[in-house]
Design a protein around this motif. Structure first.
Motif, PDB file in Angstrom:
ATOM      1  N   TYR A 109       0.873  -1.347   0.145  1.00  0.00           N
ATOM      2  CA  TYR A 109      -0.199   0.013  -0.208  1.00  0.00           C
ATOM      3  C   TYR A 109       0.835   1.216  -0.198  1.00  0.00           C
ATOM      4  O   TYR A 109       0.739   2.291  -0.740  1.00  0.00           O
ATOM      5  CB  TYR A 109      -1.019   0.053   1.345  1.00  0.00           C
ATOM      6  CG  TYR A 109      -2.082  -0.781   1.163  1.00  0.00           C
ATOM      7  CD1 TYR A 109      -3.312  -0.520   0.587  1.00  0.00           C
ATOM      8  CD2 TYR A 109      -2.169  -2.199   1.738  1.00  0.00           C
ATOM      9  CE1 TYR A 109      -4.394  -1.318   0.523  1.00  0.00           C
ATOM     10  CE2 TYR A 109      -3.088  -3.153   1.672  1.00  0.00           C
ATOM     11  CZ  TYR A 109      -4.346  -2.683   1.030  1.00  0.00           C
ATOM     12  OH  TYR A 109      -5.414  -3.584   0.943  1.00  0.00           O
ATOM     13  N   THR A 110       1.866   1.283   0.745  1.00  0.00           N
ATOM     14  CA  THR A 110       2.893   2.327   0.946  1.00  0.00           C
ATOM     15  C   THR A 110       3.670   2.521  -0.213  1.00  0.00           C
ATOM     16  O   THR A 110       3.425   3.690  -0.924  1.00  0.00           O
ATOM     17  CB  THR A 110       3.739   2.070   1.915  1.00  0.00           C
ATOM     18  OG1 THR A 110       3.134   1.826   3.347  1.00  0.00           O
ATOM     19  CG2 THR A 110       4.736   3.488   2.160  1.00  0.00           C
ATOM     20  N   LEU A 111       4.169   1.572  -1.108  1.00  0.00           N
ATOM     21  CA  LEU A 111       4.741   1.727  -2.357  1.00  0.00           C
ATOM     22  C   LEU A 111       3.922   2.264  -3.326  1.00  0.00           C
ATOM     23  O   LEU A 111       4.301   3.160  -4.015  1.00  0.00           O
ATOM     24  CB  LEU A 111       5.202   0.246  -2.595  1.00  0.00           C
ATOM     25  CG  LEU A 111       5.897   0.131  -3.924  1.00  0.00           C
ATOM     26  CD1 LEU A 111       7.320   0.649  -3.855  1.00  0.00           C
ATOM     27  CD2 LEU A 111       5.804  -1.343  -4.575  1.00  0.00           C
ATOM     28  N   LEU A 112       2.805   1.851  -3.378  1.00  0.00           N
ATOM     29  CA  LEU A 112       1.763   2.302  -4.479  1.00  0.00           C
ATOM     30  C   LEU A 112       1.588   3.539  -4.150  1.00  0.00           C
ATOM     31  O   LEU A 112       1.059   4.314  -5.210  1.00  0.00           O
ATOM     32  CB  LEU A 112       0.524   1.395  -4.491  1.00  0.00           C
ATOM     33  CG  LEU A 112       0.632  -0.275  -4.769  1.00  0.00           C
ATOM     34  CD1 LEU A 112      -0.950  -0.883  -4.712  1.00  0.00           C
ATOM     35  CD2 LEU A 112       1.448  -0.360  -6.064  1.00  0.00           C
ATOM     36  N   ASN A 113       1.239   4.200  -3.061  1.00  0.00           N
ATOM     37  CA  ASN A 113       1.312   5.496  -2.766  1.00  0.00           C
ATOM     38  C   ASN A 113       2.190   6.362  -2.978  1.00  0.00           C
ATOM     39  O   ASN A 113       2.012   7.506  -3.182  1.00  0.00           O
ATOM     40  CB  ASN A 113       0.694   5.697  -1.358  1.00  0.00           C
ATOM     41  CG  ASN A 113      -0.691   5.208  -1.157  1.00  0.00           C
ATOM     42  OD1 ASN A 113      -1.566   5.355  -2.077  1.00  0.00           O
ATOM     43  ND2 ASN A 113      -1.176   4.513   0.241  1.00  0.00           N
ATOM     44  N   GLU A 114       3.508   5.957  -2.983  1.00  0.00           N
ATOM     45  CA  GLU A 114       4.934   6.575  -3.035  1.00  0.00           C
ATOM     46  C   GLU A 114       5.295   6.601  -4.528  1.00  0.00           C
ATOM     47  O   GLU A 114       6.168   7.629  -4.617  1.00  0.00           O
ATOM     48  CB  GLU A 114       5.727   5.925  -1.972  1.00  0.00           C
ATOM     49  CG  GLU A 114       5.335   6.632  -0.597  1.00  0.00           C
ATOM     50  CD  GLU A 114       6.444   5.955   0.390  1.00  0.00           C
ATOM     51  OE1 GLU A 114       6.371   6.345   1.493  1.00  0.00           O
ATOM     52  OE2 GLU A 114       7.499   5.320   0.045  1.00  0.00           O
ATOM     53  N   GLN A 115       4.982   5.629  -5.113  1.00  0.00           N
ATOM     54  CA  GLN A 115       5.812   5.516  -6.324  1.00  0.00           C
ATOM     55  C   GLN A 115       4.956   5.668  -7.799  1.00  0.00           C
ATOM     56  O   GLN A 115       3.782   5.349  -7.517  1.00  0.00           O
ATOM     57  CB  GLN A 115       6.452   4.191  -6.420  1.00  0.00           C
ATOM     58  CG  GLN A 115       7.423   3.788  -5.689  1.00  0.00           C
ATOM     59  CD  GLN A 115       8.927   4.527  -5.527  1.00  0.00           C
ATOM     60  OE1 GLN A 115       9.177   5.003  -6.585  1.00  0.00           O
ATOM     61  NE2 GLN A 115       9.321   5.197  -4.641  1.00  0.00           N
ATOM     62  N   ASP A 116       5.427   6.015  -8.742  1.00  0.00           N
ATOM     63  CA  ASP A 116       4.568   6.343 -10.102  1.00  0.00           C
ATOM     64  C   ASP A 116       4.853   4.959 -11.024  1.00  0.00           C
ATOM     65  O   ASP A 116       5.814   4.848 -11.382  1.00  0.00           O
ATOM     66  CB  ASP A 116       4.904   7.589 -10.561  1.00  0.00           C
ATOM     67  CG  ASP A 116       4.326   8.082 -12.003  1.00  0.00           C
ATOM     68  OD1 ASP A 116       3.375   7.336 -12.118  1.00  0.00           O
ATOM     69  OD2 ASP A 116       4.447   8.755 -12.594  1.00  0.00           O
ATOM     70  N   PHE A 117       3.923   4.453 -11.262  1.00  0.00           N
ATOM     71  CA  PHE A 117       3.770   3.181 -12.059  1.00  0.00           C
ATOM     72  C   PHE A 117       3.119   3.702 -13.434  1.00  0.00           C
ATOM     73  O   PHE A 117       2.957   2.638 -14.195  1.00  0.00           O
ATOM     74  CB  PHE A 117       2.992   1.888 -11.578  1.00  0.00           C
ATOM     75  CG  PHE A 117       3.964   1.368 -10.105  1.00  0.00           C
ATOM     76  CD1 PHE A 117       4.705   0.204 -10.752  1.00  0.00           C
ATOM     77  CD2 PHE A 117       3.999   1.856  -9.070  1.00  0.00           C
ATOM     78  CE1 PHE A 117       5.221  -0.489  -9.504  1.00  0.00           C
ATOM     79  CE2 PHE A 117       4.521   1.241  -7.965  1.00  0.00           C
ATOM     80  CZ  PHE A 117       5.144   0.111  -8.330  1.00  0.00           C
ATOM     81  N   SER A 118       2.851   5.004 -13.609  1.00  0.00           N
ATOM     82  CA  SER A 118       2.422   5.263 -14.979  1.00  0.00           C
ATOM     83  C   SER A 118       3.058   4.638 -16.211  1.00  0.00           C
ATOM     84  O   SER A 118       4.385   4.918 -16.209  1.00  0.00           O
ATOM     85  CB  SER A 118       2.155   6.801 -14.981  1.00  0.00           C
ATOM     86  OG  SER A 118       1.364   7.288 -13.939  1.00  0.00           O
ATOM     87  N   GLY A 119       2.394   4.117 -17.011  1.00  0.00           N
ATOM     88  CA  GLY A 119       2.794   3.697 -18.124  1.00  0.00           C
ATOM     89  C   GLY A 119       3.741   2.221 -18.269  1.00  0.00           C
ATOM     90  O   GLY A 119       4.189   2.000 -19.219  1.00  0.00           O
TER      91      GLY A 119
END
Length: 179
Positions: A109-119
């Motif tokens: 959850y933290t990772l998904l909130n902190e990092q940009d996985f766009s594209g």
């Protein structure tokens, strides 16, 4: 002619996937998910990084359950140590985690909130006792609307000794690697 065209399309897809830069990024508390992550890294010849909590879970099952439930109820997710790899540098991210409470472990959850996985193409992989890949994949798709979250790979903890074989079969079936 049709077979030739299909063969060429499959070859192109495989060549494209193998030319992409891949990262195996994972959280593992007990080492089970780490085993799968290391097998993926070895077979893909990809970069690898572990997700680490600033305050690690104790490894004690009951204490982890209690802390995890408190975090889920409060939506106060664990702080993470900074990653050394930059997600922006990768085309495909194999994202691994154990299943907790029917979905991905709280540090994700933290990772998904902190990092940009766009594209990015995100390939989930998980380890579990009873179930969780489908639920966690659906949750990842909702959490990462600007990424392409594809069907992933799950390995029951009781089958961890089969990791090499099962990871290899998954990678071949999904065309991430050749025979």
């Amino acid at each position: 002619m049709k077979k030739l065209i299909l063969s060429l399309v499959a070859l192109l897809a495989t060549a494209t996937m193998s030319a992409q830069k891949m990262l195996v990024l994972y959280y593992s508390e007990t080492g089970t998910t780490k085993t799968v992550a290391q097998e993926l890294q070895k077979q893909l010849i990809a970069d690898i990084e572990s997700i680490e909590c600033v305050t690690p879970y104790t490894g004690n099952f009951q204490e982890t359950i209690q802390r995890g439930q408190r975090e889920m109820q409060s939506k106060e997710w664990p702080a993470l140590k900074p990653l050394t790899k930059k997600i922006a540098d990768y085309d495909v991210v194999f994202l691994g985690y154990p299943i907790w409470f029917g979905t991905y472990a709280n540090p994700i959850y933290t990772l998904l909130n902190e990092q940009d996985f766009s594209g990015k193409t995100v390939v989930p992989f998980c380890t579990f006792g009873t179930s969780g890949l489908e639920t966690s994949t659906d949750a990842l798709r909702k959490a990462l609307p600007k990424a392409t979250v594809v069907d992933g790979f799950g390995l029951r903890k009781a089958r961890i000794a089969e990791a090499e074989k099962e990871v290899g079969q998954f990678l071949k079936t999904k065309k991430y690697k050749k025979d």
